[in-house]
Design a protein around this motif. Sequence first.
Motif, short mmCIF file in Angstrom:
data_model
loop_
_atom_site.label_atom_id
_atom_site.label_comp_id
_atom_site.label_asym_id
_atom_site.label_seq_id
_atom_site.Cartn_x
_atom_site.Cartn_y
_atom_site.Cartn_z
N GLY A 1 43.01 37.15 34.15
CA GLY A 1 42.29 38.14 34.93
C GLY A 1 40.81 38.16 34.65
N VAL A 2 40.43 38.01 33.38
CA VAL A 2 39.00 37.96 33.02
C VAL A 2 38.36 36.74 33.67
N LEU A 3 39.02 35.61 33.60
CA LEU A 3 38.48 34.39 34.19
C LEU A 3 38.34 34.52 35.70
N ILE A 4 39.36 35.05 36.36
CA ILE A 4 39.31 35.21 37.82
C ILE A 4 38.22 36.19 38.23
N ALA A 5 38.10 37.31 37.52
CA ALA A 5 37.07 38.30 37.85
C ALA A 5 35.67 37.71 37.64
N ALA A 6 35.49 36.96 36.57
CA ALA A 6 34.17 36.36 36.32
C ALA A 6 33.84 35.30 37.37
N LEU A 7 34.79 34.47 37.73
CA LEU A 7 34.54 33.45 38.75
C LEU A 7 34.31 34.07 40.12
N THR A 8 35.02 35.15 40.41
CA THR A 8 34.80 35.84 41.68
C THR A 8 33.39 36.41 41.74
N ALA A 9 32.93 37.02 40.66
CA ALA A 9 31.56 37.54 40.63
C ALA A 9 30.55 36.40 40.76
N LEU A 10 30.85 35.26 40.16
CA LEU A 10 29.96 34.10 40.28
C LEU A 10 29.86 33.64 41.73
N ILE A 11 30.99 33.56 42.41
CA ILE A 11 31.00 33.12 43.80
C ILE A 11 30.30 34.14 44.69
N ILE A 12 30.53 35.42 44.45
CA ILE A 12 29.85 36.45 45.24
C ILE A 12 28.35 36.38 45.02
N GLY A 13 27.93 36.21 43.78
CA GLY A 13 26.51 36.13 43.50
C GLY A 13 25.86 34.88 44.08
N ALA A 14 26.59 33.79 44.11
CA ALA A 14 26.04 32.54 44.63
C ALA A 14 26.23 32.41 46.14
N GLY A 15 26.92 33.35 46.76
CA GLY A 15 27.22 33.27 48.19
C GLY A 15 26.01 33.06 49.08
N PRO A 16 24.98 33.91 49.00
CA PRO A 16 23.81 33.68 49.87
C PRO A 16 23.14 32.33 49.63
N ALA B 1 35.20 46.23 37.69
CA ALA B 1 36.39 47.00 37.35
C ALA B 1 37.55 46.08 36.98
N ALA B 2 37.73 45.01 37.73
CA ALA B 2 38.80 44.06 37.42
C ALA B 2 38.56 43.39 36.08
N LEU B 3 37.32 43.09 35.78
CA LEU B 3 36.99 42.48 34.50
C LEU B 3 37.31 43.41 33.34
N VAL B 4 36.98 44.69 33.48
CA VAL B 4 37.25 45.66 32.42
C VAL B 4 38.75 45.83 32.22
N VAL B 5 39.49 45.99 33.32
CA VAL B 5 40.95 46.16 33.21
C VAL B 5 41.59 44.92 32.59
N ALA B 6 41.18 43.74 33.02
CA ALA B 6 41.75 42.52 32.47
C ALA B 6 41.41 42.35 30.99
N ALA B 7 40.21 42.74 30.59
CA ALA B 7 39.83 42.66 29.17
C ALA B 7 40.67 43.62 28.33
N VAL B 8 40.95 44.82 28.86
CA VAL B 8 41.79 45.77 28.14
C VAL B 8 43.21 45.22 28.00
N VAL B 9 43.74 44.63 29.09
CA VAL B 9 45.09 44.05 29.02
C VAL B 9 45.12 42.89 28.03
N TRP B 10 44.08 42.08 28.03
CA TRP B 10 43.99 40.97 27.09
C TRP B 10 43.97 41.48 25.66
N ALA B 11 43.16 42.49 25.38
CA ALA B 11 43.08 43.05 24.03
C ALA B 11 44.40 43.68 23.61
N TRP B 12 45.01 44.43 24.53
CA TRP B 12 46.29 45.07 24.20
C TRP B 12 47.36 44.01 23.94
N GLY B 13 47.39 42.97 24.78
CA GLY B 13 48.39 41.92 24.61
C GLY B 13 48.20 41.16 23.30
#
Length: 121
Positions: free
Chosen positions: A94-109, A67-79
């Motif tokens: 926001g796109v970068l932070i959302a993507a890195l957060t998903a990377l860390i969550i996925g690599a957590g285990p 959800a954060a990635l989608v919202v940040a991409a919309v803000v990026w496109a609008w801007g």
Amino acid sequence: MAQHIPRRIVRRAVPFAAIVWLSGAVSGEALGAPVSATPDGKALPGQDRLQQLLNGLYAWALILCLAALVVAAVVWAWGSHSHHQGASYAGRRGVLIAALTALIIGAGPMLVNFFYLLGRG
């Protein structure tokens, strides 16, 4: 001629050396009583419920990242479309932070298992 070691290096190196020395001196073999621990998922009651809770939180975290990635991409496109540099920058960040957060969550285990096995080795 003896070489002078700067004080700032000594101040940083002494605590590290003390920790390394203590970890070797306080090991189970040095105390004469070897200790071992093995993780067992069935040793405590409620393990299945805790695993279900963790899996649910894991799914929610990934959904929030999406959800954060989608919202940040919309803000990026609008801007970018409206020539608003601040919004464009915030969207990219926001796109970068959302993507890195998903990377860390996925690599957590994998990270937890890596450091656990590193500590066991």
